[in-house]
Design a protein around this motif. Sequence first.
Motif, mmCIF file in Angstrom:
data_model
loop_
_atom_site.group_PDB
_atom_site.id
_atom_site.type_symbol
_atom_site.label_atom_id
_atom_site.label_comp_id
_atom_site.label_asym_id
_atom_site.label_seq_id
_atom_site.Cartn_x
_atom_site.Cartn_y
_atom_site.Cartn_z
ATOM 1 N N ASN A 63 0.851 -1.173 0.000
ATOM 2 C CA ASN A 63 0.000 0.000 0.000
ATOM 3 C C ASN A 63 0.900 1.240 0.000
ATOM 4 N N TRP A 246 -1.465 -3.499 -2.172
ATOM 5 C CA TRP A 246 -2.611 -2.784 -2.733
ATOM 6 C C TRP A 246 -3.249 -3.583 -3.858
ATOM 7 N N ASP A 254 -11.182 -4.797 -0.469
ATOM 8 C CA ASP A 254 -10.121 -4.183 0.326
ATOM 9 C C ASP A 254 -10.732 -3.048 1.137
ATOM 10 N N MET A 257 -8.347 0.047 1.967
ATOM 11 C CA MET A 257 -8.145 1.009 0.895
ATOM 12 C C MET A 257 -9.422 1.819 0.646
ATOM 13 N N MET A 268 -6.190 7.442 -4.447
ATOM 14 C CA MET A 268 -6.074 5.986 -4.443
ATOM 15 C C MET A 268 -7.245 5.297 -5.149
ATOM 16 N N LEU A 271 -6.327 3.030 -8.029
ATOM 17 C CA LEU A 271 -5.687 1.792 -7.573
ATOM 18 C C LEU A 271 -6.741 0.782 -7.152
ATOM 19 N N MET A 272 -7.736 1.243 -6.400
ATOM 20 C CA MET A 272 -8.789 0.355 -5.928
ATOM 21 C C MET A 272 -9.589 -0.206 -7.102
ATOM 22 N N ARG A 275 -7.499 -2.891 -8.867
ATOM 23 C CA ARG A 275 -7.530 -4.131 -8.086
ATOM 24 C C ARG A 275 -8.853 -4.858 -8.266
#
Length: 436
Positions: A63, A246, A254, A257, A268, A271-272, A275
């Motif tokens: 992360n 992450w 997650d 996050m 972020m 990124l989430m 994922r």
Amino acid sequence: MDQYAYADTSDRPWIIGFSGGKDSTVLLMLVWIALQRIRQEMPFPFQLKRKVYVVCNDTMVENPIIANYVDDVLAKITEAARDQDLPIFVQKTTPKLEETFFTSVIGKGYPVPNNAFRWCTDKLKIRPTSSFLVEQIDEKGEAIVLLGTRYEESATRERSMRKHEVTGSRLSKHQTTVNTYVYAPIREMIIDEIWYIINAVKSPWGFDNSILFKIYADASADDYECPTVVVDKEHSSCGQSRFGCWTCTVVKNDKSMASLVNNGQNWMQPLMEFRNRLVEDRNVSENRMDVRRNKQAAVREDGTNNGTYTVEYRYQILKDLLLVQKEVQKERPYITLINNQDLIAIQVTWNRDGYFEHTAGDLYKKIYNKEISTNNIKSLDDTERRILKEVYAEQLGYYSLIDNLIALQETKTLMISKFGIHNDVRKRIESFVNQF
């Protein structure tokens, strides 16, 4: 204090597994304070002859918030240990280039981990740290690993810890590594005690522990009240959040996050979403081949594919990742989600798999409008390409073959392992010949 100074008369090193989280922070604080007391109360040099290694494993996909925090902490630890003349040494471990998360997924086509195929723990965490541990054992004969594990964490954790304990001894045998012992000084602590120490005891290496508390508070996805005993009204709650990669796809959602995003870390969000796409697309048959990397058949009973990712899907993941990285860097330019070494390793693996249609370097240039900062990813320079194209102006297939074979040959120097290079060359030539 007595465990270091008296209970063990050998100089076998102590190795502290340090993640930067609350438990490993408290463990290191207590060890550090004990060493300070030994220095003050028993001022004989031989009393501090045992080295204490603070070993932090960087999976390369940590992360970003906790990764930046840990880097700052490790720098402060190194500086303070030197200034206080304590035998504390920071050691950072990372996975081998050919075993990083993105080399495995995008390069080799490994499906992202889940509970049934959790390959990440071994490649990204266990192997790098074990290699350092073995080095210390080879030098000193034995080593003691200090862990910040606690009974209270879970019933499973408590059963595992008690299973390996030795009656009447603080040390227990390491589960996998010979000549290694485990010491868990904080195993009986409860969560309230952990947070009390973080909030009430000054960091012996001079770092601000409230930063760690704030990270946990922002990542809290529940109403769990951490400290029942607080030192000021700002320490009201912080959550049971766990930090990890992450890219972690083992968990369905997650929560940490998501909570960070909800608490203001909007950068972020990409990124989430990335994922989440990895999770959603993992078992799509069109993204999978009908064989695994060992060529074993991998087709489900319903006829859908369950093998490694197709090269086309691997390329799509890389494109998606680079676009996410570019978006994140608009606000956080210092954050790198995938480094140049990974890009080289991915290209090498694609070449070894006979995939030459796209290159990681060309994709990077397309997205960033600049060359990747390495020459190794290019199989031929511009002058060589021009000469070859002139020679084979009417037979571009031969030019492509030569370019591909040179790229394969370069894999010998770009990657540690050159196993199978001759077979890869043979397969590429056979593929060319079969066109006629």
